[in-house]
Design a protein around this motif. Sequence first.
Motif, short mmCIF file in Angstrom:
data_model
loop_
_atom_site.label_atom_id
_atom_site.label_comp_id
_atom_site.label_asym_id
_atom_site.label_seq_id
_atom_site.Cartn_x
_atom_site.Cartn_y
_atom_site.Cartn_z
N UNK A 369 0.83 -1.21 0.00
CA UNK A 369 0.00 0.00 0.00
C UNK A 369 0.86 1.26 0.00
N UNK A 370 1.91 1.25 0.80
CA UNK A 370 2.76 2.43 0.88
C UNK A 370 3.56 2.64 -0.41
N UNK A 371 4.04 1.52 -0.96
CA UNK A 371 4.79 1.67 -2.24
C UNK A 371 3.88 2.28 -3.30
N UNK A 372 2.63 1.80 -3.33
CA UNK A 372 1.69 2.37 -4.33
C UNK A 372 1.44 3.84 -4.03
N UNK A 373 1.32 4.18 -2.73
CA UNK A 373 1.06 5.59 -2.38
C UNK A 373 2.20 6.47 -2.91
#
Length: 693
Positions: A369-373
């Motif tokens: 999720x954070x990488x996508x953010x």
Amino acid sequence: DSADYDSEVESICPFCGVGCQISLKVKDNKVKYVEGINGPANEGRLCVKGRFGFDYIHHDHRLTKPLIRRDDAPAKGLNVDPGNWGEVFREASWEEALDFAAKGLKGRGREVAGFGSAKCANEEAYLFQKLIRQGFGHNNVDHCTRLCHASSVAALMENVGSGAVTATFNEIGNADVAIVIGANPVENHPVAATYFKQFTKRGGKLIVMDPRGVGLRRFASHMLQFRPGTDVSMLNAIMHVIVEEGLYDAQYIAAYTENWEAEKAHLEDFSPEKMAPICGIEADVLRDVARTFAGANAAMIFWGMGVSQHIHGTDNSRCLISLALMTGQIGRPGAGLHPLRGQNNVQGASDAGLIPMFLPDYQPVGDDGMRSAFTEVWGSGDFSAEKGLTVTEIMDAVHDGDIKAMYVLGENPAMSDPDVDHARDALAKLDHLVVQDIFLTETANYADVILPASAFAEKSGTVTNTNRQVQMGRPAVTPPGEAREDWWIEVELAKRLGLDWSYESPADVFAEMKLNMKSFDNITWDRLARENAVTYPSLSADDPGQAIVFGDGFPRPEGRAKFTPAAIVAPDDVPDADYPMILTTGRQLEHWHTGSMTRRSKVLDGLEPEANCSLHPSTLRRLGVAPGEHVRLSTKRGSIEIMAREDRAVAPDMVFLPFAYVEAAANILTNPAVDPYGKIPEFKFSAVRVEAA
Ligand code: SF4
């Protein structure tokens, strides 16, 4: 007198993590002198480095033009005179140098690694990690935090859920007891040390623990000069007494922690009587320290690299965290955990994601999720979920042929790596080395292209000190010649790597950082420009920030901090008949890290012009060496000759060696063995032989 200068500009001292605010007095585009101003960490105070160490920025060794290695240059090595580099490098235009730098990096994916800098601003650190992640698709980006507090951060993240300090060092003003362990603030954090001394003057009890009799001993209620490398046995013995005598805070433990029963059971084996012969501190003293600390109304624990730079550095910090938790000494005025940060922006560079396992704000690279953010904000560039390589692993990977190109911004691994011969050989092996710096450092000796950058007084940017105070640095003078701001160089290089970057100022970068960094909530560029400093977390647009955190639980599951028991681990390189003494390295007041700045400062280099080591008078007598004469220090990795100084504070079986001197580089000797969690090298303990030279 104001006639001495045309303008004055407020900024931040470029040296240690205390983050003193300064006023630069400028005339004819030159900084004439520096004064301390009323920042939250220094209240007008400065040490000798902050006051007199600014003139390196005008040194005639400054790089003023981009340089490219000549086709007919001699083989890569430490063969360049920083004042006379013409046989090795040729001048180039920015266009040519940036194109050349990018060409050697582009399309190489995992063959590229990046070393960023804790001396650069938050915005520059953020751009650097972004360039590696977005540009090359992986996380092989690290910086010198690996060599200073990586183990402290590993233990804090594991047990408290956050890597930063829980209370500012100024909170010692509200404490009645404080421990300072494995740190020498009088030399390394001198302005913080003034607050520690004041605390004792108004009756505070200062417990100093260090294998060296460091400067604060004169102010200490208890001075525990323990055997090097025995931190865990000493700290566990102190905690054993707290359990045995029922001095722990059962209510706090029940409300805010987990794993207490395991910790309690583990400590049974560590009685002071059993540990005294190991750590060299009498059982009665250990008991007294336990009672003093547990009996405090409010107590703080400060630590430095004497704790962190061991193969058991994470265990050392785990013990300190457990000690604070079992006595409920976190989250109140005058209570807390405070690893004293070394460089002026090592906190900020770490927060900004200059770490191979974490994105900005310590978000794990494995979190989808954070990488996508981040890729959403960046607009492109998926990057790996796999942790990247650390500083020392990158050097090994060069030798293994896996890393072939490197971008180094403001770091000097040819001096700072724990095994410099190994690191220098690695740098020489690279197909392509881009170095961005203000001087032709030892690392730049190996560069294929050198990009001339800016000193702190030549650019805007925010930095974050040991107290979590985000502070505004401002330009007072223009860079020399064609040297440029670091953020501008990073942006131009990124564009040539095919990245769609369009920042026009560090303020633009800061605005982007805020999108995925909650720590910057309520902190804006304009606010920092107005107020100079805001502590994170800041709860509203007019909250100056929280000096103390975790009064009401921790950022961990169920809001609970954790006890992690620590067992005794022996140092890696144990003395024997051939290498019978113990070498420990560190800094001294006048010099800073690898010396590239302070050795080019007239006052500081005038005070300490010569490489030196410190030995106990009895050791010097045994060797037949007079103070000022030279000794040879040898470890299994190498040998140096250096002037010997007499110092009663150093134990008779130890030698203390500052690491700022290229002509007697300490890291030729040090041991590259690392802590398994923080991956930090054991700079504080190597077996050594000392002989008359
Ligand atoms: Fe600079 Fe640190 Fe000295 Fe303050 S204490 S003046 S930040 S070196």
